[in-house]
Design a protein around this motif. Structure first.
Motif, PDB file in Angstrom:
ATOM      1  N   HIS A  69       0.873  -1.173   0.000  1.00 62.20           N
ATOM      2  CA  HIS A  69       0.000   0.000   0.000  1.00 62.20           C
ATOM      3  C   HIS A  69       0.912   1.224   0.000  1.00 62.20           C
ATOM      4  O   HIS A  69       1.661   1.451   0.954  1.00 62.20           O
ATOM      5  N   ILE A  70       0.891   1.987  -1.071  1.00 61.72           N
ATOM      6  CA  ILE A  70       1.833   3.096  -1.260  1.00 61.72           C
ATOM      7  C   ILE A  70       1.097   4.425  -1.183  1.00 61.72           C
ATOM      8  O   ILE A  70       0.066   4.606  -1.841  1.00 61.72           O
ATOM      9  N   THR A  71       1.631   5.354  -0.397  1.00 63.43           N
ATOM     10  CA  THR A  71       1.037   6.680  -0.241  1.00 63.43           C
ATOM     11  C   THR A  71       2.091   7.750  -0.469  1.00 63.43           C
ATOM     12  O   THR A  71       3.194   7.678   0.087  1.00 63.43           O
ATOM     13  N   LEU A  72       1.758   8.730  -1.276  1.00 62.32           N
ATOM     14  CA  LEU A  72       2.581   9.922  -1.464  1.00 62.32           C
ATOM     15  C   LEU A  72       1.929  11.071  -0.714  1.00 62.32           C
ATOM     16  O   LEU A  72       0.728  11.334  -0.880  1.00 62.32           O
ATOM     17  N   ILE A  73       2.705  11.784   0.106  1.00 59.45           N
ATOM     18  CA  ILE A  73       2.205  12.956   0.823  1.00 59.45           C
ATOM     19  C   ILE A  73       2.992  14.176   0.377  1.00 59.45           C
ATOM     20  O   ILE A  73       4.228  14.189   0.437  1.00 59.45           O
ATOM     21  N   ASP A  74       2.274  15.190  -0.089  1.00 52.99           N
ATOM     22  CA  ASP A  74       2.907  16.436  -0.521  1.00 52.99           C
ATOM     23  C   ASP A  74       1.916  17.579  -0.305  1.00 52.99           C
ATOM     24  O   ASP A  74       0.707  17.405  -0.504  1.00 52.99           O
ATOM     25  N   LYS A  75       2.441  18.746   0.067  1.00 49.94           N
ATOM     26  CA  LYS A  75       1.554  19.887   0.333  1.00 49.94           C
ATOM     27  C   LYS A  75       1.042  20.527  -0.952  1.00 49.94           C
ATOM     28  O   LYS A  75       0.044  21.250  -0.938  1.00 49.94           O
ATOM     29  N   ALA A  76       1.719  20.299  -2.074  1.00 51.46           N
ATOM     30  CA  ALA A  76       1.253  20.814  -3.359  1.00 51.46           C
ATOM     31  C   ALA A  76       0.318  19.796  -4.009  1.00 51.46           C
ATOM     32  O   ALA A  76       0.234  18.642  -3.587  1.00 51.46           O
ATOM     33  N   ARG A  77      -0.383  20.224  -5.050  1.00 54.14           N
ATOM     34  CA  ARG A  77      -1.292  19.319  -5.758  1.00 54.14           C
ATOM     35  C   ARG A  77      -0.704  18.843  -7.083  1.00 54.14           C
ATOM     36  O   ARG A  77      -1.208  17.897  -7.669  1.00 54.14           O
ATOM     37  N   THR A  78       0.333  19.525  -7.528  1.00 52.25           N
ATOM     38  CA  THR A  78       0.952  19.152  -8.799  1.00 52.25           C
ATOM     39  C   THR A  78       2.464  19.117  -8.659  1.00 52.25           C
ATOM     40  O   THR A  78       3.052  19.761  -7.780  1.00 52.25           O
ATOM     41  N   HIS A  79       3.076  18.376  -9.543  1.00 54.28           N
ATOM     42  CA  HIS A  79       4.533  18.270  -9.596  1.00 54.28           C
ATOM     43  C   HIS A  79       5.064  19.039 -10.799  1.00 54.28           C
ATOM     44  O   HIS A  79       4.468  19.020 -11.881  1.00 54.28           O
ATOM     45  N   PHE A  80       6.187  19.727 -10.582  1.00 49.42           N
ATOM     46  CA  PHE A  80       6.884  20.385 -11.677  1.00 49.42           C
ATOM     47  C   PHE A  80       8.369  20.130 -11.496  1.00 49.42           C
ATOM     48  O   PHE A  80       8.890  20.207 -10.386  1.00 49.42           O
ATOM     49  N   TRP A  81       9.054  19.856 -12.599  1.00 49.35           N
ATOM     50  CA  TRP A  81      10.488  19.544 -12.539  1.00 49.35           C
ATOM     51  C   TRP A  81      11.272  20.795 -12.158  1.00 49.35           C
ATOM     52  O   TRP A  81      11.298  21.783 -12.903  1.00 49.35           O
ATOM     53  N   LYS A  82      11.902  20.775 -10.999  1.00 47.94           N
ATOM     54  CA  LYS A  82      12.503  21.971 -10.411  1.00 47.94           C
ATOM     55  C   LYS A  82      13.567  22.638 -11.279  1.00 47.94           C
ATOM     56  O   LYS A  82      13.660  23.868 -11.291  1.00 47.94           O
ATOM     57  N   PRO A  83      14.410  21.898 -12.011  1.00 46.99           N
ATOM     58  CA  PRO A  83      15.407  22.574 -12.851  1.00 46.99           C
ATOM     59  C   PRO A  83      14.821  23.495 -13.914  1.00 46.99           C
ATOM     60  O   PRO A  83      15.552  24.272 -14.524  1.00 46.99           O
ATOM     61  N   HIS A  84      13.505  23.434 -14.167  1.00 46.72           N
ATOM     62  CA  HIS A  84      12.875  24.299 -15.156  1.00 46.72           C
ATOM     63  C   HIS A  84      12.209  25.528 -14.536  1.00 46.72           C
ATOM     64  O   HIS A  84      11.563  26.304 -15.247  1.00 46.72           O
ATOM     65  N   LEU A  85      12.360  25.739 -13.234  1.00 49.00           N
ATOM     66  CA  LEU A  85      11.692  26.863 -12.587  1.00 49.00           C
ATOM     67  C   LEU A  85      12.145  28.210 -13.159  1.00 49.00           C
ATOM     68  O   LEU A  85      11.366  29.155 -13.234  1.00 49.00           O
ATOM     69  N   HIS A  86      13.401  28.290 -13.560  1.00 44.86           N
ATOM     70  CA  HIS A  86      13.884  29.571 -14.103  1.00 44.86           C
ATOM     71  C   HIS A  86      13.163  29.926 -15.405  1.00 44.86           C
ATOM     72  O   HIS A  86      13.029  31.105 -15.732  1.00 44.86           O
ATOM     73  N   GLU A  87      12.670  28.920 -16.129  1.00 45.39           N
ATOM     74  CA  GLU A  87      11.940  29.197 -17.361  1.00 45.39           C
ATOM     75  C   GLU A  87      10.524  29.701 -17.071  1.00 45.39           C
ATOM     76  O   GLU A  87       9.978  30.485 -17.841  1.00 45.39           O
ATOM     77  N   ILE A  88       9.919  29.247 -15.974  1.00 49.03           N
ATOM     78  CA  ILE A  88       8.637  29.833 -15.560  1.00 49.03           C
ATOM     79  C   ILE A  88       8.852  31.284 -15.162  1.00 49.03           C
ATOM     80  O   ILE A  88       8.076  32.173 -15.517  1.00 49.03           O
ATOM     81  N   ALA A  89       9.918  31.543 -14.402  1.00 44.40           N
ATOM     82  CA  ALA A  89      10.215  32.900 -13.950  1.00 44.40           C
ATOM     83  C   ALA A  89      10.405  33.851 -15.129  1.00 44.40           C
ATOM     84  O   ALA A  89       9.969  35.005 -15.091  1.00 44.40           O
ATOM     85  N   ALA A  90      11.037  33.365 -16.179  1.00 44.95           N
ATOM     86  CA  ALA A  90      11.272  34.205 -17.353  1.00 44.95           C
ATOM     87  C   ALA A  90      10.056  34.270 -18.263  1.00 44.95           C
ATOM     88  O   ALA A  90       9.994  35.117 -19.155  1.00 44.95           O
ATOM     89  N   GLY A  91       9.093  33.377 -18.058  1.00 45.47           N
ATOM     90  CA  GLY A  91       7.913  33.350 -18.905  1.00 45.47           C
ATOM     91  C   GLY A  91       8.089  32.522 -20.156  1.00 45.47           C
ATOM     92  O   GLY A  91       7.272  32.585 -21.078  1.00 45.47           O
ATOM     93  N   SER A  92       9.139  31.708 -20.198  1.00 46.40           N
ATOM     94  CA  SER A  92       9.423  30.915 -21.389  1.00 46.40           C
ATOM     95  C   SER A  92       8.516  29.704 -21.519  1.00 46.40           C
ATOM     96  O   SER A  92       8.282  29.220 -22.631  1.00 46.40           O
ATOM     97  N   ILE A  93       8.038  29.183 -20.393  1.00 41.12           N
ATOM     98  CA  ILE A  93       7.130  28.040 -20.438  1.00 41.12           C
ATOM     99  C   ILE A  93       5.973  28.286 -19.484  1.00 41.12           C
ATOM    100  O   ILE A  93       6.084  29.065 -18.537  1.00 41.12           O
ATOM    101  N   ASP A  94       4.871  27.590 -19.730  1.00 42.34           N
ATOM    102  CA  ASP A  94       3.666  27.699 -18.925  1.00 42.34           C
ATOM    103  C   ASP A  94       3.601  26.498 -17.981  1.00 42.34           C
ATOM    104  O   ASP A  94       3.612  25.345 -18.422  1.00 42.34           O
TER     105      ASP A  94
END
Length: 443
Positions: free
Chosen positions: A40-65
């Motif tokens: 029985h496997i459970t994942l616990i996270d405070k967020a509802r979605t996952h995003f690959w962290k190395p791409h955060l700078h592209e969200i900041a720049a507006g390059s990806i949605d």
């Protein structure tokens, strides 16, 4: 045996944190054990979605949605045989083998879930890392740390507002400058600086014609150490520094920041650097609540100290992986660096070791395989080195080949989470969507 007793006998695996390593782990375990009723496997996270962290700078720049690239934990759990519980771990009872989870409220303060506990037989902590501001005054109040998609989206919103403000308030005789200060010249800071150079010029081309990019946009990259990209080779750092210089980005190495205000950044040499936008990307550590968690051994960065098997040193039923784990680098001094490729390898290893543990077999040590480092400088260039048996040593790479290798790191993660066909279809779908949208997010 009745059904309730059978349910109790099923091995309970709880994974805390749905970052790159955590999500890959529960997906593997769900496919191999959860679907077959072996655990029985459970994942616990405070967020509802996952995003690959190395791409955060592209969200900041507006390059990806973020909405196009995010993965819903609830949908992923339905498709891959695990459960998802929303919430943030705040405590641990090792005697009762229970994880304590804080209550969840929406943005308006309305309760969603009460505080609860989750029992486990095997616990995996994969909570990642957060920015280390080293106690610098004003960072929490006036700087943005790119730790989550929300942080990156907030920065992008401020960036667009700053450009619109400069366009409206500026005149030919008195132009308004847009100054961005990025503190910390590791991979995140360097990639963000290069991406912002392109994105801001694209942004002002959409009718903000009172802004002259060469005259009115200033990007400052500040590093306390003697050079940028201190964790990577000097050759990679020098190549990146030369390109940033050609782009007009102001690189300041050997410069320590002593404070951040609403108007800009105070430097140790007494200079004050005006900036409407400040990003803090200098240093990482594990969350503060992990320090000495339930008597587990932690280091000065709050990371859980683990054996080569990735089991914590004081409790064999608890594993740790990713940035929150201080994992020894076998064959070298020190610990494995906090990289996405390390979390990817650890997830695969822990999945196999949990199965061995269930079968009563001895666990095997994890050996980190360093495949090199790549730094993306946006559309301008990708530089780095590849290592390992595949190429028989250390190979310097740049240009289109290096860019392809950089993209492949994300594709490996997508394949681990979604499989080959979904990854291929998602890539094609995103390419079609981008062809009919602005090249940069405008809001």
């Amino acid at each position: 045996m009745n059904s309730s007793k059978a349910s109790e006998a099923i091995h309970r695996i709880v994974v805390i944190g749905g970052g790159a390593g955590g999500l890959e782990l529960v997906t593997r375990l769900g496919n191999k054990l959860g679907r077959k009723g072996r655990a029985h496997i459970t994942l616990i996270d405070k967020a509802r979605t996952h995003f690959w962290k190395p791409h955060l700078h592209e969200i900041a720049a507006g390059s990806i949605d973020v909405n196009i690239h995010a993965t819903s934990y609830l949908a992923q759990s339905h498709w891959h045989g695990f459960r998802y519980g929303i919430g943030e771990m705040v405590g641990l009872d090792r005697v009762k083998k229970e994880v304590q989870v804080a209550p969840v409220h929406d943005d308006e303060g309305v309760p969603i879930t009460p505080a609860y506990t989750r029992a486990y037989d095997t616990l995996v902590i994969a909570t990642g890392s957060q920015t280390n501001d080293f106690g610098t005054p004003g960072v929490a109040e006036h700087a943005i740390a790119l730790e989550t998609p929300k942080h990156a989206e907030r920065f992008h919103s401020r960036l667009v507002n700053a450009c619109i403000r400069a366009h409206v308030q500026g005149t030919d005789d008195d132009p308004q400058q847009v100054n961005v200060a990025i503190i910390g010249a590791g991979a995140t800071g360097v990639e963000l600086a290069a991406e912002l150079h392109r994105a801001m010029r694209t942004l002002v081309s959409y009718g903000l014609d009172r802004i002259d990019p060469e005259r009115d946009i200033r990007i400052h990259l500040i590093e306390a150490g003697p050079r940028i990209l201190p964790a990577l080779s000097e050759r990679i750092a020098n190549a990146a520094a030369q390109l940033l210089g050609r782009l007009g980005i102001q690189v300041r190495s050997g410069t320590r920041v002593t404070g951040v205000t609403a108007e800009g950044v105070q430097l140790a040499n007494g200079e004050f650097l005006p900036a409407q936008l400040v990003v803090w990307a200098a240093g990482v550590k594990a969350a503060e609540w992990m320090r000495g968690l339930a008597g587990l051994e932690t280091n000065h960065l709050n990371q859980l100290v683990v054996h080569p098997t990735l089991q914590t040193t004081r409790d064999p039923s608890i594993f740790a992986l990713g940035d929150c784990a201080a994992a020894p680098w076998l064959g070298r001094e020190g610990n494995v660096p906090p990289r996405a490729q390390a979390a990817h390898q650890q997830a695969s290893h822990v999945a196999s070791q949990i199965r061995r543990q269930q079968l009563g077999q001895p666990l095997r040590p994890w050996q980190y395989r360093d495949f090199g480092s790549l730094v993306s400088l946006g559309e301008h260039r990708t530089v780095g080195n590849l290592m390992g048996g595949l190429i028989g040593g250390n190979l310097w790479v740049e240009g289109l080949f290096a860019r392809a290798m950089y993209v492949s790191l994300y594709k490996m993660h997508e394949v681990a989470v979604h499989g080959v066909w979904k990854t291929a279809l998602g890539t094609a779908s995103r390419a079609l969507t981008r062809s009919k949208e602005p090249r940069v997010k405008l809001h």
